[in-house]
Design an enzyme around this catalytic site. Structure first.
Site, PDB file in Angstrom:
ATOM      1  N   HIS A 180       0.865  -1.191   0.000  1.00 49.52           N
ATOM      2  CA  HIS A 180       0.000   0.000   0.000  1.00 49.52           C
ATOM      3  C   HIS A 180       0.894   1.230   0.000  1.00 49.52           C
ATOM      4  O   HIS A 180       1.679   1.421   0.929  1.00 49.52           O
ATOM      5  CB  HIS A 180      -0.921  -0.009   1.219  1.00 49.52           C
ATOM      6  CG  HIS A 180      -1.670   1.285   1.358  1.00 49.52           C
ATOM      7  ND1 HIS A 180      -2.413   1.803   0.320  1.00 49.52           N
ATOM      8  CD2 HIS A 180      -1.746   2.181   2.370  1.00 49.52           C
ATOM      9  CE1 HIS A 180      -2.937   2.953   0.699  1.00 49.52           C
ATOM     10  NE2 HIS A 180      -2.539   3.203   1.930  1.00 49.52           N
TER      11      HIS A 180
ATOM     12  N   ASP B 179      -7.381   1.808   2.011  1.00 49.11           N
ATOM     13  CA  ASP B 179      -7.137   2.543   3.256  1.00 49.11           C
ATOM     14  C   ASP B 179      -8.100   3.715   3.422  1.00 49.11           C
ATOM     15  O   ASP B 179      -8.027   4.440   4.401  1.00 49.11           O
ATOM     16  CB  ASP B 179      -5.686   3.067   3.231  1.00 49.11           C
ATOM     17  CG  ASP B 179      -5.184   3.459   4.600  1.00 49.11           C
ATOM     18  OD1 ASP B 179      -5.811   3.064   5.600  1.00 49.11           O
ATOM     19  OD2 ASP B 179      -4.161   4.161   4.678  1.00 49.11           O
TER      20      ASP B 179
ATOM     21  N   HIS C  81      -5.430  10.079   0.601  1.00 44.90           N
ATOM     22  CA  HIS C  81      -6.007  10.215   1.943  1.00 44.90           C
ATOM     23  C   HIS C  81      -5.046  10.804   2.961  1.00 44.90           C
ATOM     24  O   HIS C  81      -5.484  11.504   3.862  1.00 44.90           O
ATOM     25  CB  HIS C  81      -6.576   8.871   2.428  1.00 44.90           C
ATOM     26  CG  HIS C  81      -5.689   7.702   2.193  1.00 44.90           C
ATOM     27  ND1 HIS C  81      -5.709   6.981   1.032  1.00 44.90           N
ATOM     28  CD2 HIS C  81      -4.746   7.128   2.970  1.00 44.90           C
ATOM     29  CE1 HIS C  81      -4.829   5.997   1.117  1.00 44.90           C
ATOM     30  NE2 HIS C  81      -4.226   6.065   2.267  1.00 44.90           N
TER      31      HIS C  81
END
Ligand SMILES: [Zn+2]
Length: 902
Positions: A13, A125, A351
């Site tokens: 990620h 996420d 994010h």
């Protein structure tokens, strides 16, 4: 029963920037990609790698190693590196509806230079997801989504339950949008790291799998278990093929395979139980204790949200429409620039970026990116609107020979009134036309003639005209060297007549003695009043707002409250039992500062004394990485005074009161909110989200133990008792809470904290937001609720300025006023009008915010072929030619394509 299969999917990620700045994270990305390419080349048993759903990681790598392009492309074509569909992994609530669409459209287009893309809505996420995501994905040809947050699985003996208490017993669920479209959703019930670092030695592998098999089986509805082999910035596991081989030897009843999402999704689709739980709408961790929602990222570093709101509005609501109108009239559409600007902006949308939950260096770089987008947008808006202005006939009405035409363009898509405040060049003297030292004084001292503003019919419009003296400026002609000059500056303020949807109108500054009365908006007794509203300011700076249409009056609204914040960039936390400081009852200095026929303003100044910071005991809690929920710290005894300067402005035709707060923040570790008591008794409220005006309960579910119940909004939140309502729209203030027994709307105007939070201690002194701060919002009383009253249009009035172009008197093929596109929204909400990313067609996008069918009607252009498009600008159904109507079902998103415009 089919054999249990453990699908091991390798990934990493990749937060582009977070606890390290972008270039330092990229340093590790290059290492990861180098290792991956080497592994794929040398080990056929290392099957594939999921590149985190975002194409930008490829750009970031290939910028450093451009010579690797062909090799990267080869593995993408072979589906050993799996890319897309997104451009970046955006935050879902803090970016606009259109930004979410562009992330998909541009992301998919980016994949085309490499090979196939992953048809999985990948939100590993994302800090909660909006309810229209399933519909959006469906409209992009995607029928599955995977996400890590937002839903609480209950995993109760794998039983499907109808009980409201069980959100979903499985990690697999049906996720449904309000319009009824749904996708198969997979929750990373054991997080996206549940197959990370799989041991390749027997003893450890046994221990590992014993636990991991039980964990996955607890939530899986099929014999296909998902193991995510990676985590945040996880380096490649090079001995994975050996680890898988060992697992297969240890557990002969289970098939362990190095898999991909494509294989895994296909497998589960073929073996799903008959009934999956349907989860409807937003995934916001509603059924959790509320301590890990990360919702307060909506108020971390509000300056970023404000810059983002401005940039998004400029691209979506000003530049794209104006460029579309110019394109319809024969000009080139700046699609390359627009894509470039959007990509710059979206680089601020991951994010950890827009959420303001990174270290200071990350957010410093973001500020520069926002400024770049602003520079591009401003320049392009200027160019496109001037091109359009050149095509509009601006010959003055009869009787006025010396006239300066001012063209007002309305890109908002609905009819509106607005107050124009425009500084114009009344007279220019170029260098060389006069001795240089004399120009400035000549213009500054030259008296203005009697001036007035008239409309196209030659009727005078009440206007305020101010001499601003002389200022240096320059022209940059296309075919000549720069042309420096001085100009006499004149500020013209006037309220327009009604502007048509996607329309324009021309006004003229003319030499004329004014003959209209100029009754001011402000009145003695600190009152602002127009045809719709009457605002009376009290001694403590609160104000009553009378809705003259409904007769309903809001009493004593607009006080400020301040509490401590001993949490972090992710989560707000105040000490238990702490009393908020308030400006209620605190004597303020109140005075009228602007009063003319089109606008009145009152300034309210408070000296607000609050604690200077949290008590130093907070330092110890941070040093020991105590979780925010478990923190208790007092506020310091040392006090500081915030001088809060609030300006209330009421425009002549406005249906809301504009509020601008400015202050120098000298306090740390606190949260400042503005408070709107409404008196409405209600158990739910409305807020704007992506492609929906979502209804949310005022009170949390029973599992919730966090004393705060904050929410995200795009541009407004609204309370209504059904008869009367209050909508508060903002510019970049995206956190609100409904407090005081469901009747009061509290909007966060500043949140000041000192650390990132999460997995360690990362100090972030700039998140204290010390220094000059501003906040802007708009108070809109109305009948009914925000949807029935179309309060969203008033909210957009506040966010979307009109474009005003000063031009010269000229002939033109377009009439002096008119409409570029003639349509009726009939209660549909416009989100976009633009030219295609790759096609020459136009695309107009609306959504239906209500539970009733609505009809979109387009009267003009009438020489095109209309069709229904999906979100990625592909034709899906013919509508027809000429004047068109199209029904739009409840909560539907509709994109209309127009072919043959140009
Ligand atoms: Zn992340």
């Amino acid at each position: 029963m089919a054999k249990t299969t453990a699908h091991i999917i390798s990934h990493s990620h990749w937060d582009r920037e977070w606890y390290l700045p972008f270039e330092k994270h990229r340093f590790y990305l290059v290492k990861l990609m180098d290792a991956l390419l080497e592994k794929l080349e040398n080990d056929p048993d290392y099957k594939s790698f999921h590149l985190d759903g975002q194409t930008i990681a490829l750009d970031d790598y290939l910028e450093v190693r451009p010579e690797k392009f062909e090799l990267v492309k080869k593995y993408i074509e072979e589906k050993r590196i799996i890319i897309g569909p997104w451009y970046i992994l955006q935050d879902a609530f803090l970016t606009s509806a259109e930004a979410n669409v562009r992330n998909l459209v541009i992301g998919i287009n980016e994949t085309k230079k490499y090979g196939p893309y992953s048809k999985l809505g990948y939100f590993p996420d994302t800090f909660g997801i909006y309810g229209q995501a399933p519909q959006m994905l469906r409209q992009a040809g995607i029928d599955t989504a995977a996400f890590g947050r937002g839903v609480k699985p209950t995993g109760f003996n794998n039983m499907v339950s109808d009980s409201e208490n069980f959100e979903s017993p499985y990690s697999e669920l049906e996720w449904q949008s309000p319009d009824g479209s749904s996708v198969l959703g997979v929750l990373f019930a054991n997080w996206y790291s549940n197959g990370n670092e799989i041991p390749s030695s027997e003893e450890e592998a046994k221990k590992f799998w014993e636990q991991k098999l039980a964990d996955a089986e607890k939530y899986a509805s099929t014999p296909h278990l998902l193991y995510m082999n990676g985590c945040d910035h996880q380096p490649l596991q090079k001995d994975l093929p050996e680890a898988i081989k060992l697992a297969n030897e240890l557990y002969p009843d289970i098939e362990f395979k190095h898999s991909s999402f494509e294989e895994y999704m296909e497998a589960i689709k073929n073996s799903l139980p008959e009934k999956l739980q349907t989860v409807k709408g937003e995934l916001r961790n509603q059924r959790t204790d509320g301590w890990s929602t990360l919702v307060n990222t909506a108020s971390a570093r509000i300056y970023l949200k404000q810059m983002n709101q401005s940039a998004q509005t400029k691209l979506e609501r000003l530049l794209e429409p104006i460029a579309t109108f110019a394109y319809m009239n024969g000009e080139e559409y700046p699609e390359d620039y627009l894509r470039f600007a959007w990509k710059q902006l979206m680089q601020n949308h991951p994010h950890d970026s827009i959420c303001g939950c990174s270290i200071d260096e990350v957010h410093e770089e973001m500020v520069t990116r926002f400024k770049k987008v602003d520079q591009m947008a401003d320049k392009l808006i200027e160019e496109q609107s001037e091109k359009l202005a050149a095509k509009i006939n601006t010959e003055a009405p009869a009787g006025f020979d010396k006239a300066i035409p001012l063209i007002v363009m309305n890109t908002a898509g609905y009819k509106r009134h607005t107050t124009i405040e425009k500084v114009i060049d009344f007279e220019k003297v170029y260098f060389g036309e006069m001795p240089l030292q004399e120009i400035h004084g000549y213009l500054k001292n030259k008296a203005l003639p009697k001036l007035a503003v008239v409309n196209v019919k030659g009727e005078e419009i009440p206007a305020t005209i101010e001499d601003l003296g002389s200022a240096f400026g320059y022209d940059l002609p296309d075919d000549k060297f720069r042309q420096p000059h001085y100009a006499k500056k004149v500020k013209v303020t006037f309220a327009t007549e009604e502007l048509a949807a996607f329309g324009y109108d021309t006004y003229f500054l003319v030499e004329k003695e004014s003959t209209v009365s100029l009754q001011g908006i402000a009145k003695e007794g600190n009152i602002l009043e127009n045809d719709y509203l009457r605002v009376s300011v009290h001694g403590d700076g609160t104000y009553d707002v009378l809705d003259k249409v409904t007769g309903h009056e809001l009493k004593a609204v607009g006080s400020y409250e301040d509490t401590s914040d001993i949490g972090n960039e992710y989560m707000f936390k105040k000490a238990t039992g702490e009393q908020a400081y308030t400006t209620k009852g605190l004597q303020a200095n109140v005075k009228i500062i602007e009063n003319n026929a089109s606008r009145g303003s009152i300034e309210i100044t408070h000296q607000f004394e609050i604690p200077a910071a949290a008590h130093e005991e907070l330092e110890d809690l941070k040093d020991r990485v105590v979780w925010h929920k478990d923190r208790e710290a007092r506020r310091s005894d040392e006090m500081t005074t915030l001088e809060l300067k609030t300006i209330l402005t009421l425009d002549k035709q406005a249906k809301g009161v504009a509020v601008k707060l400015a202050f120098n923040n000298t306090a740390k570790d606190h949260r400042l909110r503005v408070v709107y008591p409404t008196g409405f008794t209600t158990d739910h409220h409305l807020a704007e989200s992506a492609f929906e005006i979502v209804e949310r309960p005022n009170k949390p579910e029973m599992e919730w133990s966090n004393p705060s119940f904050d929410h995200h909004q795009h541009s407004f939140a609204s309370l209504s008792d059904g008869k009367n309502g209050l909508t508060v729209a903002t510019k970049g203030l995206q956190e609100y809470e409904v407090v005081e027994d469901n009747t009061t709307l509290a909007i966060t105007v500043l949140r000041a904290v000192s650390e990132l939070g999460d997995w360690g201690y990362f100090p972030t002194p700039e998140a204290q937001c010390l220094g000059e701060q501003t906040a802007e919002w708009y108070v809109i009383p109305h009948a009914g609720d925000a949807i029935s009253a179309k309060a969203y249009e008033a909210a957009y009035d506040f966010q979307i300025p009109t474009i005003c172009v000063q031009t010269d008197s000229h002939d033109g093929e377009l009439a002096t006023n008119g409409q570029f596109i003639n349509w009726e929204s009939n209660g549909l909400v416009l989100t976009s009008i633009k030219r295609g990313e790759t096609s020459e067609d136009l695309f107009l996008r609306v959504y239906n915010p209500s539970d009733e069918e609505k009809t979109l009607t387009i009267h003009h252009p009438d020489h095109v072929n209309y069709y229904e498009s999906n979100l990625i600008e592909e034709k899906i159904a013919t509508i027809g030619e000429k004047y068109q109507e199209r029904p739009v079902g409840p909560y539907k998103i509709l994109t209309v394509g127009m072919e043959g415009v140009n």
